[in-house]
Design a protein around this motif. Structure first.
Motif, short mmCIF file in Angstrom:
data_model
loop_
_atom_site.label_atom_id
_atom_site.label_comp_id
_atom_site.label_asym_id
_atom_site.label_seq_id
_atom_site.Cartn_x
_atom_site.Cartn_y
_atom_site.Cartn_z
N ASP A 265 3.86 2.89 33.18
CA ASP A 265 5.24 3.83 34.12
C ASP A 265 5.49 2.31 34.92
N ALA B 174 12.04 14.07 35.17
CA ALA B 174 10.94 14.02 34.87
C ALA B 174 9.14 14.14 35.33
N VAL B 175 9.41 15.42 36.10
CA VAL B 175 8.00 15.33 36.57
C VAL B 175 7.91 16.97 35.44
N TYR C 208 13.32 4.80 36.37
CA TYR C 208 12.29 4.90 36.18
C TYR C 208 11.73 5.12 34.17
N VAL D 101 10.33 8.63 41.53
CA VAL D 101 10.59 9.57 40.83
C VAL D 101 10.92 10.67 39.88
N THR E 170 4.06 13.44 35.05
CA THR E 170 5.20 13.45 34.51
C THR E 170 5.52 13.33 32.43
#
Length: 662
Positions: free
Chosen positions: A242, A135-136, A230, A131, A163
């Motif tokens: 995802d 992207a968080v 990802y 991850v 995300t």
């Protein structure tokens, strides 16, 4: 002198940036402070943080940027009450079968990690690999028992990595270079998708581990590379896919130590060989259906991990390790929420199916699977505007083939919340939790059939207070845990049954207790300046029932003290921070060594305290360009151990990153 110069340089640059931007901050007008975010993980429903009857920490995307976190693991590692077990410093990467992880309140096996509500743990190990931090959107950390809502592995707490999903079409390219780490990343974002490809390269780290003072060998971490992909795609308004994939290669070598000095000779014995080459792959695929109108959510998660390690023996072709394996897990979870009595009563209920499958690559006949079925419900009743309660129950039914017996577990939970006013609340949380042994436990020990593996289970209690208003967030929690059949990794020779001192096995170690106090304070001075302070003191201990000659003795199990302090500055162009994290009063070293006259001196010293001072400085002249300098371990502490196996932290290291967005 060298250390002082580094620290002084960082402080001067940080101060210069901060002073130069302070006038802009003071002229910017009144700021909007957001310290009371919405939390969804603690109750499976959306609540403001101050209304959640559990200990919570929320790390936002802005926090990640302002504090200079380089990975999700980095952000969690510097959270009060969360300890890390790291083998490859700075990023939480695995080292073959030795998996980096983190744990909450001393529970090494008992932290469940979710991505957008979908579990990604493998064989009881928490992981954040795959991850990308870019992207968080936010990370929700829920401490304390959560097994009623999330089942096994949620004994110490739950981490939910939420995300970003789509947005304005854009793309980015970044490259980083440092004295130990380098790499690049490509990212694209559309209205319904987000994708990142990342490539990381690690340089060799000498003296990565010296097992104990009289050790005959030193470890060196060789060069490594990691490719990560990802992808998050909104297939329609309710369905999201995802996928994260990690492919990693890492080398490690053991060198002989003669007269206390490391040599250039590889260390060889019948059971220990000088060179290892690790190839590992990890996949996490989650399909999430979320109907917000009907408040129904369904999650289908697939998680897999494969490890293929080769040992290089002297003058021989490489040999495949007997511990190589392939493992996967499938989880299917469905939940629904109903509202009654004008919203004063809310019921969330659901059902979960989980299958785990393990196969040895060296011995194909060594395979096993395990199924778990569960139903759960959580009833939220509001007595008044100030007082509310949540009562939860879960029934878990575990059935597998092979060694593990059927397990039927009933789990209750009771939470109370009293609001003194809109900004200040008091809460209590009592719950029972459990965790199954790792599915491969049977194959780790030659005498495993003689061991009656049991789930670890027990009760957690906590009371706390939250004050969240304008510029301040203050959280205090007092907790106690009492867990039976605690999972513990030991060497075979320590077990009462006896065995090989070179083989590691997981057993039920005994009774675990931990009582502690956690406190966090975040203060926003203005829209540019912020600082945070945190402390956790606890007494994690385990009543040994496996160490010969030490049966029923209480032994320290994890670090007792954690503190953190940080100051951050940000404006439209500059971001700078300085963060100090300390872990002290730590547990004894994992390894044993036969000293003079055969005396066992394995518990003669504790793992050294860990002090980590970091700083990050970022400059973005416009929306398209950003340059970031990250500096880690500014004090250059070479004895900065990152786990009880005494793997060493990296010395002072830095990375310089340039990112171009368009």
């Amino acid at each position: 002198m060298k250390k002082d110069v580094k620290c002084l340089l960082s402080a001067l640059v940080f101060a210069g940036i901060s002073w130069g931007g302070y006038g802009i901050a003071s002229a910017a007008g009144e700021a909007v402070y957001e310290l009371n975010p919405v939390v969804v993980t603690a109750t499976r429903t959306e609540k403001m943080d101050v209304d959640v009857p559990a200990t919570t920490t929320v790390i936002t995307a802005k926090d990640i940027q302002d504090k200079g976190y380089v990975s999700v693991f980095d952000a969690l590692e510097h959270t009060v009450g969360v300890d890390s077990y790291n083998y490859s410093a700075g990023g939480g990467d695995d080292l073959g079968g030795s998996m980096s992880r983190f744990y909450i309140r001393g529970m090494d096996k008992g932290t469940l990690v979710l991505v957008n509500g979908a579990p990604i743990n493998v064989m009881n190990y928490s992981s954040t690999e795959g991850v990308p931090v870019d992207a968080v959107e936010k990370i929700e950390v829920i401490k304390g028992s959560n097994s009623v809502l999330y089942g096994a592995e949620a004994m110490g707490g739950v981490v939910n990595i939420i995300t970003k999903h789509g947005g304005k079409p854009s793309a980015s390219i970044s490259a980083k270079y440092g004295n130990y780490n380098s790499g690049y990343q490509v990212g694209v974002t559309g209205e319904r998708y987000t994708a990142y490809f990342t490539r990381d390269f690690e340089d060799e780290f000498d003296d990565a581990a010296k097992i104990f003072p009289k050790s005959q060998y030193n470890w060196t971490n060789g060069k490594g590379r990691k490719s990560s992909l990802y992808l998050s795609a909104q297939l329609n308004d309710r369905l999201t896919l995802d996928w994260s994939h990690v492919d990693r290669n890492k080398k490690r070598s053991a060198f002989a130590v003669i007269d206390g000095k490391k040599t250039d000779t590889y260390y060889y014995t019948k059971t220990m060989n000088g060179i290892y080459d690790y190839d590992t792959q990890r996949n996490n695929i989650n399909l999430i259906y979320n109907d917000k109108d009907r408040e129904f959510k369904s999650v289908l998660a697939y998680n897999s991990r494969r490890i293929d390690t080769k040992q290089y023996k002297n003058d021989r072709a490489p040999a495949t390790r007997g511990t190589n394996y392939g493992v996967y897990g499938i989880t299917f979870d469905n939940q629904k929420t109903w509202h009654f009595n004008n919203g004063k009563d809310n019921l969330t209920g659901g059902a979960t199916f989980k299958r785990e499958h393990y196969k040895s690559l060296a011995t194909p006949s060594k395979r096993i699977h395990r199924d778990a079925y569960s139903i759960y419900s959580s009833y939220d009743h509001q007595f008044s505007d100030k007082l509310s309660t949540i009562i939860g129950v879960r029934g878990e039914f575990v059935k597998g083939n092979g060694w593990d017996k059927e397990q039927n577990v009933f789990l209750p939970q009771w939470q109370m919340l009293y609001k003194l006013n809109d900004s200040w609340s008091l809460y209590s949380n009592i719950g029972k939790s459990f965790d199954m042994p790792a599915i491969n436990s049977k194959f780790n020990y030659s005498k495993a059939k003689a061991i009656d593996y049991q789930p670890q289970e027990g009760w957690s209690y906590e009371i706390g207070s939250k004050y969240v208003k304008d510029k301040d967030s203050v959280k205090i929690a007092l907790f106690h845990m009492n867990i039976d059949n605690y999972f513990k990794w030991v060497t075979e020779d320590k077990i009462i049954h006896g065995g090989d001192p070179k083989i590691n096995v997981q057993i039920n170690g005994g009774e675990f207790k931990n009582t502690g106090l956690e406190a966090e304070w975040t203060h926003k001075i203005n829209e540019n300046w912020q600082y945070n302070l945190g402390v956790s003191w606890s007494d994690p201990k385990l009543k040994s029932k496996w160490v010969k000659g030490h049966e029923n003795e209480w032994m320290q199990e994890a670090a007792k003290l954690q503190t953190n302090a940080g100051v951050q500055y940000s404006d439209k162009k500059w971001t700078a921070n300085l963060n100090l994290f300390f872990t002290g009063e730590r547990e004894y070293s994992y390894y044993t060594n036969k000293g003079d006259k055969g005396k066992d001196v394995g518990y003669d010293h504790a793992v050294p305290n860990r002090v980590n001072l970091t700083s990050s400085i970022s400059y973005a002249p416009n929306d398209s360009h950003r340059i970031t300098l990250n500096m880690y371990n500014l004090l250059d502490r070479h004895n900065n151990c990152i786990n009880e196996n005494e793997n060493y932290d990296l010395p002072f290291n830095w990375t310089l990153t340039y990112k171009y967005s368009f």
